[in-house]
Design a protein around this motif. Structure first.
Motif, PDB file in Angstrom:
ATOM      1  N   LYS A  50       0.831  -1.208   0.000  1.00 26.51           N
ATOM      2  CA  LYS A  50       0.000   0.000   0.000  1.00 26.51           C
ATOM      3  C   LYS A  50       0.870   1.264   0.000  1.00 26.51           C
ATOM      4  N   ASN A  51       1.992   1.230   0.769  1.00 22.06           N
ATOM      5  CA  ASN A  51       2.892   2.382   0.807  1.00 22.06           C
ATOM      6  C   ASN A  51       3.482   2.656  -0.565  1.00 22.06           C
ATOM      7  N   ILE A  52       3.880   1.561  -1.273  1.00 24.30           N
ATOM      8  CA  ILE A  52       4.449   1.746  -2.625  1.00 24.30           C
ATOM      9  C   ILE A  52       3.391   2.317  -3.550  1.00 24.30           C
ATOM     10  N   GLU A  53       2.159   1.750  -3.500  1.00 15.63           N
ATOM     11  CA  GLU A  53       1.083   2.277  -4.344  1.00 15.63           C
ATOM     12  C   GLU A  53       0.823   3.750  -4.036  1.00 15.63           C
ATOM     13  N   GLY A  54       0.764   4.076  -2.711  1.00 13.08           N
ATOM     14  CA  GLY A  54       0.476   5.456  -2.333  1.00 13.08           C
ATOM     15  C   GLY A  54       1.574   6.412  -2.760  1.00 13.08           C
ATOM     16  N   HIS A  55       2.841   5.955  -2.647  1.00 10.09           N
ATOM     17  CA  HIS A  55       3.946   6.838  -3.011  1.00 10.09           C
ATOM     18  C   HIS A  55       3.966   7.101  -4.518  1.00 10.09           C
ATOM     19  N   ILE A  56       3.713   6.038  -5.308  1.00  8.88           N
ATOM     20  CA  ILE A  56       3.681   6.232  -6.769  1.00  8.88           C
ATOM     21  C   ILE A  56       2.518   7.143  -7.143  1.00  8.88           C
ATOM     22  N   GLU A  57       1.355   6.968  -6.488  1.00  7.32           N
ATOM     23  CA  GLU A  57       0.215   7.845  -6.754  1.00  7.32           C
ATOM     24  C   GLU A  57       0.539   9.296  -6.375  1.00  7.32           C
ATOM     25  N   HIS A  58       1.320   9.443  -5.281  1.00  9.45           N
ATOM     26  CA  HIS A  58       1.710  10.795  -4.859  1.00  9.45           C
ATOM     27  C   HIS A  58       2.601  11.448  -5.921  1.00  9.45           C
ATOM     28  N   ILE A  59       3.555  10.649  -6.457  1.00 13.72           N
ATOM     29  CA  ILE A  59       4.421  11.176  -7.527  1.00 13.72           C
ATOM     30  C   ILE A  59       3.569  11.546  -8.735  1.00 13.72           C
ATOM     31  N   GLU A  60       2.571  10.698  -9.060  1.00 13.81           N
ATOM     32  CA  GLU A  60       1.693  10.978 -10.198  1.00 13.81           C
ATOM     33  C   GLU A  60       0.932  12.292  -9.977  1.00 13.81           C
ATOM     34  N   GLU A  61       0.402  12.493  -8.750  1.00 14.16           N
ATOM     35  CA  GLU A  61      -0.334  13.726  -8.454  1.00 14.16           C
ATOM     36  C   GLU A  61       0.582  14.938  -8.528  1.00 14.16           C
ATOM     37  N   GLU A  62       1.833  14.788  -7.992  1.00 14.98           N
ATOM     38  CA  GLU A  62       2.783  15.895  -8.047  1.00 14.98           C
ATOM     39  C   GLU A  62       3.105  16.246  -9.499  1.00 14.98           C
ATOM     40  N   ALA A  63       3.258  15.178 -10.360  1.00 17.15           N
ATOM     41  CA  ALA A  63       3.571  15.421 -11.765  1.00 17.15           C
ATOM     42  C   ALA A  63       2.426  16.164 -12.455  1.00 17.15           C
ATOM     43  N   LEU A  64       1.156  15.784 -12.175  1.00 17.37           N
ATOM     44  CA  LEU A  64       0.020  16.455 -12.778  1.00 17.37           C
ATOM     45  C   LEU A  64      -0.072  17.915 -12.307  1.00 17.37           C
ATOM     46  N   SER A  65       0.185  18.137 -11.005  1.00 19.56           N
ATOM     47  CA  SER A  65       0.169  19.516 -10.493  1.00 19.56           C
ATOM     48  C   SER A  65       1.274  20.335 -11.140  1.00 19.56           C
ATOM     49  N   PHE A  66       2.426  19.705 -11.325  1.00 19.95           N
ATOM     50  CA  PHE A  66       3.571  20.398 -11.909  1.00 19.95           C
ATOM     51  C   PHE A  66       3.286  20.809 -13.359  1.00 19.95           C
ATOM     52  N   VAL A  67       2.683  19.874 -14.165  1.00 12.18           N
ATOM     53  CA  VAL A  67       2.441  20.233 -15.567  1.00 12.18           C
ATOM     54  C   VAL A  67       1.368  21.323 -15.674  1.00 12.18           C
ATOM     55  N   ARG A  68       0.411  21.362 -14.748  1.00  8.06           N
ATOM     56  CA  ARG A  68      -0.568  22.448 -14.771  1.00  8.06           C
ATOM     57  C   ARG A  68       0.108  23.797 -14.496  1.00  8.06           C
ATOM     58  N   LEU A  69       1.040  23.775 -13.493  1.00  7.00           N
ATOM     59  CA  LEU A  69       1.788  24.999 -13.212  1.00  7.00           C
ATOM     60  C   LEU A  69       2.683  25.360 -14.386  1.00  7.00           C
ATOM     61  N   LEU A  70       3.284  24.341 -14.966  1.00  9.78           N
ATOM     62  CA  LEU A  70       4.202  24.574 -16.081  1.00  9.78           C
ATOM     63  C   LEU A  70       3.442  25.092 -17.302  1.00  9.78           C
ATOM     64  N   ALA A  71       2.178  24.638 -17.508  1.00 13.24           N
ATOM     65  CA  ALA A  71       1.372  25.136 -18.617  1.00 13.24           C
ATOM     66  C   ALA A  71       1.080  26.627 -18.454  1.00 13.24           C
ATOM     67  N   ASP A  72       0.867  27.076 -17.200  1.00  8.98           N
ATOM     68  CA  ASP A  72       0.623  28.504 -16.935  1.00  8.98           C
ATOM     69  C   ASP A  72       1.915  29.300 -17.026  1.00  8.98           C
ATOM     70  N   ARG A  73       3.004  28.724 -16.545  1.00  7.80           N
ATOM     71  CA  ARG A  73       4.291  29.436 -16.484  1.00  7.80           C
ATOM     72  C   ARG A  73       4.946  29.513 -17.848  1.00  7.80           C
TER      73      ARG A  73
END
Length: 813
Positions: A50-73
């Motif tokens: 579960k920790n591995i699944e959660g950590h990978i999902e966290h990286i996925e969420e961070e990546a999606l947040s980053f590309v949204r910021l990067l699209a604006d920037r």
């Protein structure tokens, strides 16, 4: 005594029961403790997954947040490192991830590791084109690069600015979540994917990347098999089991599956069984020692009881032995009387010798054979009383007796025993007299076979005369068989014989060559597949049938004739004769066609003459009327009449030409020249405008003896028919080759081919499929070529189109 034995058995039983229960309870308790411990391991495995699944999902969420910021920037490189560090600060503390940013043209704008653009990055960029904005695609590169890759487009709504590539290194995930797990001394955690590939192992890092389904010998240094791992792959998300390592130590294992997008990682936690049960085994040691002490005391008591009873048993056995010995002595005396009675009552001559060949026992039958008293024979040497015919016989007996003393029995058959003036024939068996495992003497038993020997002589004479008669008759039968075989093998027809069980018992060489099996077994299916023929043979009925058949190496029209035969033992056989009548049928068809053409030629000559004269008068009057002044309708009607008169004139002319076909003015011509002259005549025809012609005519072909004009007419008819079939567009291939007796000229077109129902009638006069055809072109061509002793054959090609083969005899033998 019986009471003591019972008490001993009862004591052993009680001690054994105590030991058995002790071992049972110990094993049961150990199993329960191991199962409870394994459930704890299952919680650990589930938590790690579960920790591995959660950590990978966290990286996925961070990546999606980053590309949204990067699209604006935007993708401007100014302060990009600081921007990325702020966005992924939390994630990159424990996990090694590499970022690459590609713009919408596939150019590398940023790389966190400083790595340049690779071919794999270009492939990632292309595959990301179909990913929707706001979605992440995972790529499994655990086998190639020991990592997983996340791809997500940069942009908002339908506007794409680039692609973000995130590399998550597998070893950092393993180090963070798996390497720190330790249980006892040897317990650890390891991980594999859903395909059976090892992703992490703390004690066997050199095995990472290997697959359990394609394991090499090094993989079996730690495993006897991978059955447990394969069961884990097929099982549900959670579970636990046990297996035995090659060095004999049981292990328990718990596993849980982590699902990451379309990938599945299986986290396994294992520990040796001995570490789990160590405390139980330590506590049970004292109890086991106590049980062993009780067991030893019981065994010592039992041993004392046994010693006390052994002396009494020996005394009883000694008394029993003396009684048995007296009974054996009485039985020996009775057995001796039985043997003496048997020896005296048998007709076999029996003599017993010692190792010095002295006679020790002899029965009355042997005494009568020697014509001496039994008492006179006893004590004498065998070689003194036996009548040897020659010294060679004495040596033969001596050699046989010597071998018999070594334990090998001997037999002498039909030995001539000379007694007074008569000679008897006896069979002598020489057997060793074995006492206490050693050959102490010889037993000679003989039987009188004089009558049998005399009967054998009579039978031998009779057999000799019978053998001569049989040999003479056999030679006659062999001679007749060879003649019959020569006739059957040289005949040009197939023959085979079928028994009542529908088995082919014989087949001649000709039919084997047709089928193509010289030595192999041949069945009904190899010969024919017609149910009617097979039923006729099974029903033993006479059959004569003509069919078109393909035997493999030979095909054509065959006549099957079957008849029943009766064998010498009363069994019924069916003889089947197969005659090839292909050439006969072809000759019949050609004769019928020639007769039709001949009759038609005579009719055509009469019709052409009778129609030609009136038609000339009609045509003349029509020409006169057309020259006069008339109204428009009359002129149009006269033109129509003239047009149809010209058509009738053309038909009459072709009929006249058909009836006047002669073979005069035959000369030798080159096929190449004839084809060239024909093509010169047809090249200006509008039907040949869009047709490509390919020629393959060798220079060394022999000349053919034909009428030049007639031969060009034949070639022209075939070429123009091909142009009509191709609808004035296609390819025509003209080839020529030398055969054994003919030159074959083939015309291959790419048209629609000839319908199977029309193939048999295309050379018949007046048969045509054209709207304005007369049906005489191919009939005239066929008549011309047949006049040269040649042939015309039409065939449909498998890929479409038709081939016309014209065969004309050449001048070479």
């Amino acid at each position: 005594m019986k009471t003591n034995i019972f008490l001993l058995i009862l004591s052993v039983f009680i001690v054994s029961l105590i030991i058995t229960l002790n071992m049972f309870f110990q094993q049961n308790y150990q199993s329960e403790m191991a199962e409870q411990f394994n459930r704890q391991q299952l919680l650990i495995a589930k938590s790690v997954a579960k920790n591995i699944e959660g950590h990978i999902e966290h990286i996925e969420e961070e990546a999606l947040s980053f590309v949204r910021l990067l699209a604006d920037r935007g993708l401007d490189l100014r302060n990009m490192d600081e921007f990325i560090n702020d966005a992924f600060a939390e994630v990159r503390e424990d996990i090694n991830i590499n970022l690459k940013i590609l713009d919408n043209q596939g150019r590398l704008r940023y790389s966190s590791s400083g790595e340049s653009l690779t071919n794999r990055d270009i492939e990632f960029f292309r595959s990301a084109r179909d990913i929707k904005i706001g979605k992440v695609r995972f790529l499994d590169l655990t086998m190639e690069g020991k990592k997983i890759v996340m791809l997500t487009p940069i942009g908002r709504a339908s506007e794409r600015k680039g692609v973000l590539i995130v590399d998550v290194m597998l070893h950092t995930i393993s180090h963070k979540f798996l390497a720190q797990i330790k249980e006892g001394v040897s317990g650890h955690a390891w991980m594999m994917d859903e395909k059976g590939t090892l992703l992490f192992h703390p004690t066997q890092p050199n095995m990472v990347g290997k697959n359990i389904y394609s394991a090499d010998p090094s993989c079996f240094q730690c495993h006897e098999s991978f059955d447990v791992e394969k069961k884990i792959l097929r099982s549900e998300d959670l579970g636990f089991s046990a297996y035995v390592a090659p060095y004999g130590e049981d292990k328990i294992i718990a596993f849980a599956k982590a699902k990451i997008s379309n990938m599945t990682w299986i986290v396994c936690v294992t520990i040796p069984y001995s570490e789990v049960t160590f405390s139980i085994r330590k506590s049970m040691k004292l109890h086991s020692l106590l049980v062993i002490f009780i067991f030893i005391a019981t065994v010592a008591s039992a041993f004392g009881i046994v010693l006390m009873n052994r002396q009494r048993i020996k005394a009883q056995e000694r008394t029993k032995h003396l009684e048995t010995q007296r009974q054996l002595e009485m039985e020996i005396l009775q057995t001796k009387d039985y043997l003496e009675n048997i020896l005296e009552s048998t007709e076999s001559k029996i003599m017993v010798l010692d190792r010095d060949m002295i006679i020790r026992t002899v029965n009355s039958a042997q005494a009568r054979l020697c014509r001496m008293q039994k008492e006179a024979l006893l004590g004498k040497s065998f070689f003194d009383i036996f009548p040897f015919v020659t010294d060679k016989d004495r040596e033969m007996f001596l050699a046989g007796i010597t071998k018999c003393l070594d334990g090998e029995s001997q037999r002498i058959s039909d030995y001539p025993y000379a007694r007074d003036k008569e000679t008897l024939y006896i069979n002598i068996n020489i057997n060793p007299l074995v006492l206490h495992g050693t050959a102490s003497g010889i037993i000679l038993s003989s039987s009188d076979v004089t009558e049998e020997v005399n009967l054998k002589e009579v039978l031998r004479d009779y057999a000799g005369r019978l053998e001569e008669l049989v040999k003479e008759r056999t030679d006659e039968l062999i001679s007749e068989k060879e003649k019959l075989n020569a006739i059957v093998e040289t005949v040009g027809a197939g023959l085979f014989l079928v028994d009542e069980q529908n088995r082919i018992t014989w087949i001649n060489k000709t039919l084997r060559q047709w089928i193509g099996k010289e030595e192999e077994l041949i069945t009904f299916d190899d010969i024919y597949g017609d149910d009617t023929l097979q039923k006729a043979i099974i029903d033993n009925s006479i059959l004569r049938e003509v069919i078109h058949h393909n035997f493999g190496r030979k095909k054509g029209d065959f006549q099957f004739t079957s008849n029943t035969l009766s064998g010498p033992d009363g069994r019924m056989f069916t003889l089947v004769l197969i005659q090839d009548i292909t050439d006969m049928k072809k000759m019949e068809e050609q004769m019928m066609h020639s007769e039709k053409l001949s009759a038609l030629a005579r009719i055509s000559a009469g019709v052409a003459h009778e129609i030609g004269n009136p038609l000339t008068s009609i045509s003349s009057y029509v020409q006169i009327l057309r020259e006069m002044e008339h109204d428009a309708f009359t002129r149009e009607s006269l033109d129509t009449i003239a047009k149809h008169i010209n058509r009738i004139t053309d038909i009459v002319r072709q009929m006249s030409s058909f009836s006047k076909t002669t073979m005069g003015d035959l000369k030798y011509h080159h096929v190449r020249d004839l084809i060239a002259m024909t093509l010169d005549l047809v090249k200006y025809d509008k039907r040949m405008k869009n047709i490509k012609i390919a020629l393959d005519i060798p220079d060394n072909l022999p000349k053919v003896r034909v009428n030049e004009t007639q031969c060009i007419q034949v070639f022209m008819n075939i070429i123009l028919n091909a142009a009509d079939a191709m609808l004035n567009e296609g390819a025509l291939e003209i080839m020529a080759q030398k055969l054994e007796h003919d030159v074959e000229i083939s015309f291959s077109d790419t048209g629609s081919g000839i319908s199977p129902e029309h193939m048999e009638t295309i050379f018949d006069p007046f048969f045509t499929t054209k709207e304005k055809g007369t049906g005489l072109g191919l009939a005239v061509s066929y008549n011309i070529i047949k006049g040269y002793q040649g042939d015309i054959i039409a065939e449909n090609k498998s890929d479409g189109g038709t081939i016309f083969r014209v065969k004309v005899p050449h001048n070479e033998s």
